[in-house]
Design a protein around this motif. Structure first.
Motif, PDB file in Angstrom:
ATOM      1  N   LEU A  51     -19.655   9.963  29.528  1.00 41.50           N
ATOM      2  CA  LEU A  51     -19.993   9.927  30.954  1.00 41.50           C
ATOM      3  C   LEU A  51     -21.459   9.585  31.184  1.00 41.50           C
ATOM      4  O   LEU A  51     -21.825   9.141  32.270  1.00 41.50           O
ATOM      5  N   ALA A  52     -22.293   9.766  30.166  1.00 38.80           N
ATOM      6  CA  ALA A  52     -23.703   9.394  30.279  1.00 38.80           C
ATOM      7  C   ALA A  52     -23.879   7.876  30.230  1.00 38.80           C
ATOM      8  O   ALA A  52     -24.901   7.354  30.664  1.00 38.80           O
ATOM      9  N   LEU A  53     -22.873   7.168  29.731  1.00 40.97           N
ATOM     10  CA  LEU A  53     -22.922   5.710  29.681  1.00 40.97           C
ATOM     11  C   LEU A  53     -22.666   5.141  31.073  1.00 40.97           C
ATOM     12  O   LEU A  53     -22.001   5.771  31.899  1.00 40.97           O
ATOM     13  N   GLY A  54     -23.142   3.959  31.320  1.00 40.23           N
ATOM     14  CA  GLY A  54     -22.909   3.301  32.598  1.00 40.23           C
ATOM     15  C   GLY A  54     -21.449   2.957  32.785  1.00 40.23           C
ATOM     16  O   GLY A  54     -20.723   2.753  31.810  1.00 40.23           O
ATOM     17  N   PRO A  55     -20.989   2.866  34.034  1.00 38.87           N
ATOM     18  CA  PRO A  55     -19.582   2.570  34.294  1.00 38.87           C
ATOM     19  C   PRO A  55     -19.136   1.196  33.811  1.00 38.87           C
ATOM     20  O   PRO A  55     -17.942   0.958  33.655  1.00 38.87           O
ATOM     21  N   SER A  56     -20.055   0.303  33.543  1.00 41.67           N
ATOM     22  CA  SER A  56     -19.663  -1.019  33.038  1.00 41.67           C
ATOM     23  C   SER A  56     -19.739  -1.106  31.518  1.00 41.67           C
ATOM     24  O   SER A  56     -19.401  -2.141  30.944  1.00 41.67           O
ATOM     25  N   ASP A  57     -20.145  -0.031  30.869  1.00 43.21           N
ATOM     26  CA  ASP A  57     -20.257  -0.030  29.409  1.00 43.21           C
ATOM     27  C   ASP A  57     -18.870  -0.114  28.770  1.00 43.21           C
ATOM     28  O   ASP A  57     -17.995   0.703  29.079  1.00 43.21           O
ATOM     29  N   PRO A  58     -18.649  -1.073  27.873  1.00 45.46           N
ATOM     30  CA  PRO A  58     -17.336  -1.216  27.238  1.00 45.46           C
ATOM     31  C   PRO A  58     -16.889   0.029  26.475  1.00 45.46           C
ATOM     32  O   PRO A  58     -15.694   0.322  26.417  1.00 45.46           O
ATOM     33  N   LEU A  59     -17.832   0.768  25.907  1.00 49.45           N
ATOM     34  CA  LEU A  59     -17.471   1.980  25.173  1.00 49.45           C
ATOM     35  C   LEU A  59     -16.908   3.046  26.118  1.00 49.45           C
ATOM     36  O   LEU A  59     -15.955   3.750  25.783  1.00 49.45           O
ATOM     37  N   ARG A  60     -17.474   3.138  27.309  1.00 46.89           N
ATOM     38  CA  ARG A  60     -16.947   4.093  28.301  1.00 46.89           C
ATOM     39  C   ARG A  60     -15.545   3.683  28.728  1.00 46.89           C
ATOM     40  O   ARG A  60     -14.661   4.525  28.895  1.00 46.89           O
ATOM     41  N   TRP A  61     -15.326   2.389  28.909  1.00 48.80           N
ATOM     42  CA  TRP A  61     -13.988   1.905  29.264  1.00 48.80           C
ATOM     43  C   TRP A  61     -12.995   2.200  28.146  1.00 48.80           C
ATOM     44  O   TRP A  61     -11.850   2.586  28.414  1.00 48.80           O
ATOM     45  N   GLU A  62     -13.409   2.037  26.904  1.00 47.73           N
ATOM     46  CA  GLU A  62     -12.505   2.313  25.778  1.00 47.73           C
ATOM     47  C   GLU A  62     -12.167   3.801  25.717  1.00 47.73           C
ATOM     48  O   GLU A  62     -11.024   4.178  25.462  1.00 47.73           O
ATOM     49  N   TYR A  63     -13.154   4.634  25.952  1.00 48.60           N
ATOM     50  CA  TYR A  63     -12.910   6.078  25.979  1.00 48.60           C
ATOM     51  C   TYR A  63     -11.910   6.417  27.093  1.00 48.60           C
ATOM     52  O   TYR A  63     -10.954   7.167  26.877  1.00 48.60           O
ATOM     53  N   ALA A  64     -12.102   5.837  28.262  1.00 50.26           N
ATOM     54  CA  ALA A  64     -11.189   6.074  29.384  1.00 50.26           C
ATOM     55  C   ALA A  64      -9.784   5.567  29.050  1.00 50.26           C
ATOM     56  O   ALA A  64      -8.791   6.218  29.381  1.00 50.26           O
ATOM     57  N   ARG A  65      -9.704   4.417  28.393  1.00 49.70           N
ATOM     58  CA  ARG A  65      -8.396   3.875  27.996  1.00 49.70           C
ATOM     59  C   ARG A  65      -7.693   4.844  27.050  1.00 49.70           C
ATOM     60  O   ARG A  65      -6.490   5.107  27.181  1.00 49.70           O
ATOM     61  N   CYS A  66      -8.435   5.409  26.115  1.00 51.45           N
ATOM     62  CA  CYS A  66      -7.849   6.364  25.175  1.00 51.45           C
ATOM     63  C   CYS A  66      -7.350   7.613  25.892  1.00 51.45           C
ATOM     64  O   CYS A  66      -6.278   8.138  25.562  1.00 51.45           O
ATOM     65  N   LEU A  67      -8.115   8.089  26.873  1.00 50.08           N
ATOM     66  CA  LEU A  67      -7.667   9.243  27.652  1.00 50.08           C
ATOM     67  C   LEU A  67      -6.385   8.922  28.415  1.00 50.08           C
ATOM     68  O   LEU A  67      -5.466   9.747  28.481  1.00 50.08           O
TER      69      LEU A  67
END
Length: 81
Positions: A51-67
């Motif tokens: 969540l500390a990563l920006g909303p456009s960060d691909p790693l945050r998107w991957e984490y969200a996809r996994c959830l």
């Protein structure tokens, strides 16, 4: 779980099934981000880092996809019991 029920569950979790696996929709990203906020409140350090990563960060998107995949999979398994 019927094909129609599966599609509804995918949509509910913000996922689209492709040839390569699952893709996350914007609605799915938002829902997974809310779930990550709950995990962070419970003290989950991984959720806090993501969540500390920006909303456009691909790693945050991957984490969200996994959830999203995790919650979708739990629903599928629960429906087969």
């Amino acid at each position: 779980m019927s094909t129609e029920e599966r599609q509804e569950a995918l949509s509910r979790h913000g996922l689209v099934e492709t040839e390569d696996g699952f893709e996350l929709t914007l609605a799915g990203f938002r829902k997974a981000s809310r779930r990550a906020l709950d995990f962070r409140k419970q003290g989950d350090p991984e959720a806090a880092r993501m969540l500390a990563l920006g909303p456009s960060d691909p790693l945050r998107w991957e984490y969200a996809r996994c959830l999203a995949i995790d919650s979708f999979t739990a629903e599928v398994h629960q429906s087969r019991i």
